[in-house]
Design a protein around this motif. Structure first.
Motif, short mmCIF file in Angstrom:
data_model
loop_
_atom_site.label_atom_id
_atom_site.label_comp_id
_atom_site.label_asym_id
_atom_site.label_seq_id
_atom_site.Cartn_x
_atom_site.Cartn_y
_atom_site.Cartn_z
N PRO A 119 0.95 -1.26 0.15
CA PRO A 119 0.03 0.05 -0.17
C PRO A 119 0.87 1.13 -0.09
O PRO A 119 0.55 2.39 -0.47
CB PRO A 119 -0.84 -0.06 1.22
CG PRO A 119 -0.06 -1.25 2.08
CD PRO A 119 0.56 -1.97 1.17
N LEU A 120 2.02 1.21 0.79
CA LEU A 120 3.08 2.38 0.59
C LEU A 120 3.36 2.77 -0.56
O LEU A 120 3.38 3.94 -1.05
CB LEU A 120 4.25 2.18 1.61
CG LEU A 120 3.74 2.18 2.99
CD1 LEU A 120 5.04 1.67 3.83
CD2 LEU A 120 3.15 3.39 3.48
N GLY A 121 3.75 1.68 -1.45
CA GLY A 121 4.06 2.05 -2.79
C GLY A 121 2.83 2.33 -3.91
O GLY A 121 3.20 3.13 -4.66
N ARG A 122 1.75 2.13 -3.60
CA ARG A 122 0.75 2.35 -4.60
C ARG A 122 0.26 3.95 -3.85
O ARG A 122 0.12 4.91 -4.90
CB ARG A 122 -0.55 1.70 -3.97
CG ARG A 122 -0.59 0.27 -4.58
CD ARG A 122 -2.03 -0.40 -4.63
NE ARG A 122 -2.72 -0.27 -3.40
CZ ARG A 122 -2.65 -1.22 -2.38
NH1 ARG A 122 -1.82 -2.18 -2.40
NH2 ARG A 122 -3.57 -0.90 -1.10
N ALA A 123 0.47 4.35 -2.73
CA ALA A 123 0.31 5.68 -2.17
C ALA A 123 1.31 6.55 -2.74
O ALA A 123 1.04 7.75 -3.30
CB ALA A 123 0.21 5.74 -0.73
N GLN A 124 2.62 5.95 -2.74
CA GLN A 124 3.44 6.99 -3.25
C GLN A 124 3.21 7.23 -4.87
O GLN A 124 3.48 8.45 -5.44
CB GLN A 124 4.98 6.13 -3.25
CG GLN A 124 6.26 6.96 -3.87
CD GLN A 124 7.37 6.13 -3.54
OE1 GLN A 124 7.62 5.60 -2.38
NE2 GLN A 124 8.37 6.31 -4.70
N GLU A 125 2.98 6.41 -5.51
CA GLU A 125 2.63 6.46 -7.03
C GLU A 125 1.41 7.30 -7.25
O GLU A 125 1.65 8.35 -8.02
CB GLU A 125 2.45 5.12 -7.67
CG GLU A 125 3.75 4.20 -7.82
CD GLU A 125 3.19 2.77 -8.44
OE1 GLU A 125 2.17 2.45 -8.53
OE2 GLU A 125 4.14 2.02 -8.44
N ALA A 126 0.39 7.38 -6.46
CA ALA A 126 -0.94 7.80 -6.63
C ALA A 126 -0.51 9.49 -6.25
O ALA A 126 -0.75 10.30 -6.89
CB ALA A 126 -1.92 7.49 -5.67
N LEU A 127 0.20 9.65 -5.04
CA LEU A 127 0.74 10.96 -4.72
C LEU A 127 1.80 11.70 -5.86
O LEU A 127 1.31 12.91 -6.29
CB LEU A 127 1.46 11.18 -3.48
CG LEU A 127 0.52 10.81 -2.28
CD1 LEU A 127 1.40 10.67 -1.08
CD2 LEU A 127 -0.36 12.08 -1.82
N ALA A 128 2.31 10.96 -6.46
CA ALA A 128 3.20 11.49 -7.45
C ALA A 128 2.43 11.99 -8.59
O ALA A 128 2.66 13.09 -9.43
CB ALA A 128 4.33 10.31 -7.84
N ARG A 129 1.51 11.35 -9.11
CA ARG A 129 0.67 11.59 -10.31
C ARG A 129 -0.56 12.48 -9.74
O ARG A 129 -1.35 12.79 -10.92
CB ARG A 129 0.12 10.65 -10.85
CG ARG A 129 -1.11 9.53 -10.11
CD ARG A 129 -1.44 8.27 -11.21
NE ARG A 129 -2.39 7.57 -10.44
CZ ARG A 129 -2.02 6.51 -9.67
NH1 ARG A 129 -0.82 5.92 -9.60
NH2 ARG A 129 -3.06 5.76 -8.99
N GLU A 177 -5.39 8.28 -0.67
CA GLU A 177 -5.97 8.10 0.34
C GLU A 177 -6.27 6.64 0.89
O GLU A 177 -5.99 5.93 1.97
CB GLU A 177 -7.18 9.01 0.62
CG GLU A 177 -7.79 8.88 1.97
CD GLU A 177 -9.02 9.61 1.94
OE1 GLU A 177 -9.72 9.71 3.12
OE2 GLU A 177 -9.54 10.10 1.08
N ALA A 178 -6.85 5.88 -0.20
CA ALA A 178 -7.19 4.41 -0.19
C ALA A 178 -6.00 3.73 0.16
O ALA A 178 -5.89 2.93 1.25
CB ALA A 178 -7.88 4.10 -1.37
N ALA A 179 -4.96 4.00 -0.39
CA ALA A 179 -3.50 3.24 -0.18
C ALA A 179 -3.10 3.57 1.33
O ALA A 179 -2.52 2.59 1.82
CB ALA A 179 -2.73 3.38 -1.21
N LEU A 180 -3.00 4.66 1.77
CA LEU A 180 -2.61 5.14 2.90
C LEU A 180 -3.41 4.43 4.18
O LEU A 180 -2.92 4.26 5.33
CB LEU A 180 -2.58 6.66 2.93
CG LEU A 180 -1.43 7.21 2.08
CD1 LEU A 180 -1.61 8.72 2.10
CD2 LEU A 180 0.07 6.98 2.69
N ARG A 181 -4.58 4.35 3.95
CA ARG A 181 -5.51 3.85 4.88
C ARG A 181 -5.28 2.29 4.97
O ARG A 181 -5.31 1.79 6.18
CB ARG A 181 -6.99 4.29 4.68
CG ARG A 181 -7.75 5.74 4.90
CD ARG A 181 -8.87 6.01 4.90
NE ARG A 181 -9.05 7.00 4.98
CZ ARG A 181 -9.41 7.87 6.25
NH1 ARG A 181 -9.04 7.21 7.39
NH2 ARG A 181 -9.56 9.22 6.17
N ASP A 182 -5.03 1.88 3.84
CA ASP A 182 -4.45 0.33 3.88
C ASP A 182 -3.37 0.29 4.85
O ASP A 182 -3.11 -0.81 5.39
CB ASP A 182 -4.58 -0.28 2.55
CG ASP A 182 -5.82 -0.53 1.59
OD1 ASP A 182 -6.93 -0.50 2.43
OD2 ASP A 182 -5.68 -0.65 0.51
#
Length: 598
Positions: free
Chosen positions: A35-45, A52-57
């Motif tokens: 989830p941290l990796g997904r959040a990082q990618e989402a924030l970057a784009r 938010e969904a990835a960070l809550r995970d």
């Protein structure tokens, strides 16, 4: 193993995207890394929902909240949910590794909420925590500019550009500041660089289209607008930009239609309200124009252009009583524009008061130097201004104007300098200090303040001041200053007219032709521009053309003595060149006699 944060830039925000620190990967099982990796990618784009969904995970997987608070706040900011963002950022409970990014996000939150001092404090904490980045300096620059620290904003923008000479956000900001300073060519060069790096960035396309429009390159601007509509079909800014281009081209009906589609009027954007009023006035709806200009004048009481347009709209709509009620007192001041005096005089004529009308019409016809500086009288009495003091920029402005108008130059300088000391990088404070110095501190001191102000924002009123003081002190070349400004702002018809006038006065007839033609094209109802064309035609020995131009100027402003003199000279020249037309000589003599009686 030492785990350190690795910040990355998010293009569509004010500051850097908060990339999650690698410490999370060191602290727990592998299932928390996904989830941290997904959040990082989402924030970057710039995808706040996915972030938010990835960070809550990640929270559910056991990552401590202080390590995620900054990123969760950033995700909420991306969704424009300021209340939710404050729940994560407001307590300032960030891990040691994420403090810099957390305070950066908090600074952006406070900026959006309009709490500028708190925003500044948060950005200071971000810098102290080692959170310096290109995007943080971009955010600091925008904060300083909005807070009246324009010179400091330029310094921050330069710092951002030094850290990232190829960063699109830094290039865009510096280009915007250059546009404010009147340097459209340099601004365009930076925007070209930025778009080469980020060709699909809609904000950059808007900025470049606006800059191209200011440079008079309408076709190139439309190409960027078409690209914008392809990338973001629902972006209403495209309609507003097209409305501006249509109005500049004289198609006010199309401009009105496009402006309504843009939604900018509903959002009460001052520039859109002004454009809407102009289109209404040109489309024969002066009552609607007057209503909008009245609202805009309440927001911008010192905007001289709005004042003159409102007077013109009232006159066009036959609202003579309201015109007299609003502007009879301001039009009596020495600082009043001749056009305002002319409109008030004509309103009195329509109301049957010819004696009062004559006072205003005579004032409008009084010879004056087009670049002479006249003190602007304050609204209200000097005693009232003294009682309010000078604690706010508006109060300082009114007090200095009152002191200048009453001849108390030394005290005006003291008040203006104290105001400048409170806001040393403010354009308004520098301009006020220059005006006060011109009366009580000497033209050289005034020139220094005006030049500093020109680094921030260069407009025709400031150029007028610079020209007048340059001529008075002998410091600098007036023609060089005027030529440079006219080149930077090719859509400024007044600057083009004055450049042509200066060159003609120096005997440079050929060099005066292009700016004079540009002035006519940009300001087809400017009597001074047509009178200038008549003077050029007289200098070239073209009597018939001179008469045509002079008559056009006279129809636009019959009371101006300079225009009357030009008309008399043109009629006399046309009569001398045509013995079968003695009437022209008679009219010329009559005009000269009328001037002599004045």
């Amino acid at each position: 193993m030492t785990c350190t944060p690795e910040p990355a830039r998010r293009r569509h925000g004010l500051i850097a995207a908060l990339l999650l620190v690698a410490i999370a990967g060191c602290a727990g099982p592998a299932e928390r890394e996904a989830p941290l990796g997904r959040a990082q990618e989402a924030l970057a784009r710039g995808d706040g929902v996915a972030a938010e969904a990835a960070l809550r995970d990640a929270l559910d997987a056991g990552v401590p909240q202080p390590e995620l608070a900054a990123s969760l706040g950033r995700a909420e900011l991306l969704q424009n949910d300021l209340l939710a963002a404050r729940q994560w950022l407001g307590p300032e409970k960030f891990s040691a590794e994420s403090q810099g990014e957390g305070y950066s996000a908090l600074g952006e939150l406070e900026y959006r909420a309009g709490n500028l001092p708190a925003s500044g404090r948060a950005f200071d904490k971000a810098l102290a925590a080692g959170g310096e980045s290109i995007a943080l300096w971009v955010a600091i620059a925008r904060l300083r500019y909005r807070g009246g620290e324009q010179l400091q904003a330029i310094e921050a923008a330069d710092r951002a550009l030094a850290l990232g000479p190829d960063d699109p956000a830094a290039l865009e900001l510096r280009a915007q500041l250059l546009r404010d300073a009147g340097d459209m060519p340099r601004a365009l060069a930076l925007l070209d660089r930025a778009l080469a790096l980020a060709p699909d960035d809609s904000n950059l396309l808007v900025e470049r289209a606006s800059t191209l429009g200011d440079l008079g390159q309408a076709r190139a601007a439309l190409r960027d607008i078409r690209r914008l509509t392809e990338l973001a079909p629902k972006d209403q800014r495209a309609f507003y930009l097209q409305a501006v281009i249509a109005a500049r081209g004289g198609d006010f009906r199309l401009a009105r239609t496009l402006l309504l589609r843009s939604g900018e009027i509903e959002r009460r954007v001052p520039a859109a309200i002004l454009l809407s009023a102009i289109t209404d006035l040109e489309n024969g709806n002066p009552e609607a124009a007057a209503s909008q200009l009245s609202r805009l004048r309440r927001l911008q009481p010192d905007n001289a252009r709005v004042t003159l347009l409102l007077a013109r709209a009232l006159a066009a709509g036959g609202a003579n009583e309201e015109l007299v009620y609003r502007f009879a007192i301001p039009a009596r001041r020495d600082s009043a524009a001749p056009y305002l005096q002319l409109l008030v005089g004509r309103a009195y004529e329509q109301l049957g008061d010819r004696r009062t009308a004559a006072l205003y019409l005579d004032a409008a016809a009084r010879p004056r130097n087009s670049l002479a500086l006249v003190p602007i009288a304050p609204d209200g009495s000097l005693d009232g201004a003294r009682s309010r003091g000078a604690a706010t920029p508006r109060d300082a402005l009114m007090l200095v104007r009152g002191l200048v108008a009453s001849g108390q130059g030394a005290e005006a300088v003291r008040v203006a300098e104290a105001n400048l000391a409170r806001a040393p990088g403010s354009f308004d404070a520098l301009l006020l200090a220059g005006d006060a110095a011109l009366v009580g501190g000497g033209p050289s001191a005034a020139l220094a303040h005006y030049r500093r102000a020109a680094e921030i924002r260069l407009s025709w009123p400031l150029v007028e001041r610079l020209l007048a003081v340059t001529r008075r002190t002998g410091e600098g070349d007036a023609e060089r200053l005027l030529s440079a400004y006219a080149a930077r702002a090719p859509m400024d018809g007044v600057a083009a007219r004055e450049l042509a006038r200066l060159r003609l006065a120096r005997g440079e007839l050929a060099a005066s032709a292009e700016p004079a033609a540009r002035a006519i094209r940009l300001r087809p109802r400017d009597p001074a521009a047509w009178a200038l064309r008549a003077d050029q035609a007289l200098a070239a020995g073209q009597a018939s053309a001179a008469e045509t131009y002079a008559r056009r100027a006279f129809r636009l402003h019959r009371a101006d003595p300079a225009i009357r003199r030009t008309l008399a000279s043109a009629l006399e020249a046309a009569g001398a060149g045509n013995p079968a037309a003695p009437l022209n000589v008679t009219l010329a003599q009559a005009t000269r006699g009328q001037l002599a009686r004045r």
